[in-house]
Design an enzyme around this catalytic site. Sequence first.
Site, PDB file in Angstrom:
ATOM      1  CG  HIS A 146      -1.886   1.122   1.264  1.00  0.00           C
ATOM      2  ND1 HIS A 146      -2.206   1.749   2.433  1.00  0.00           N
ATOM      3  CD2 HIS A 146      -2.554   1.775   0.286  1.00  0.00           C
ATOM      4  CE1 HIS A 146      -3.047   2.756   2.172  1.00  0.00           C
ATOM      5  NE2 HIS A 146      -3.275   2.775   0.882  1.00  0.00           N
TER       6      HIS A 146
ATOM      7  CB  CYS B   1       0.272   1.962   8.048  1.00  0.00           C
ATOM      8  SG  CYS B   1       1.951   2.240   8.659  1.00  0.00           S
ATOM      9  CG  HIS B   2      -3.193   2.817   5.923  1.00  0.00           C
ATOM     10  ND1 HIS B   2      -1.918   2.748   5.401  1.00  0.00           N
ATOM     11  CD2 HIS B   2      -3.378   4.097   6.311  1.00  0.00           C
ATOM     12  CE1 HIS B   2      -1.348   3.960   5.455  1.00  0.00           C
ATOM     13  NE2 HIS B   2      -2.211   4.782   6.004  1.00  0.00           N
ATOM     14  N   GLY B   3      -4.114  -1.368   8.100  1.00  0.00           N
ATOM     15  CA  GLY B   3      -4.818  -2.629   8.313  1.00  0.00           C
ATOM     16  C   GLY B   3      -4.756  -3.660   7.198  1.00  0.00           C
TER      17      GLY B   3
END
Length: 145
Positions: free
Chosen positions: A80, A108-110
């Site tokens: 990502h 960070c964002h899963g």
Amino acid sequence: GADVEVDISGIEPGQLVRVMWRSKPVWIVRRTPEILEELGTHEDKLKDPNSEAEQQPTFAQNRFRSMKEEYLILVGICTHLGCSPQHLKDGAFEEVVEGVPDGFFCPCHGSKFDMAGRVFQNVPAPLNLVVPPYQFVDDNTVIIG
Ligand code: FES
């Protein structure tokens, strides 16, 4: 040159070892038979189980994504935005994906990845983790690069 030679003889079953290759973290994981078997049980939850969406070494376009099934070698950078995913093992990953005991979780964002670096559905990371070029010199030695 920029290639990194790694002695893998001391890696215990289930253990992850980190090395640096061209300023990137590279993981070497010695997968247990249980981990290898589990890879076949959750493919309906993956975005790209055979790594068809990107350029990868040919040997990585399958369930195991490795030259030798026992040893998973990945660039340890989330596809990502480049954070470093955590290795959750021995059941700890079940809190991230039910029924899957081991995997990688990006804080960070899963984003979530399995023990072949394959990305799960419904997360921001678009692609499986990158398999770097490597070769085995002998049973105990691998060269990354
Ligand atoms: Fe890993 Fe965003 S950088 S989920």
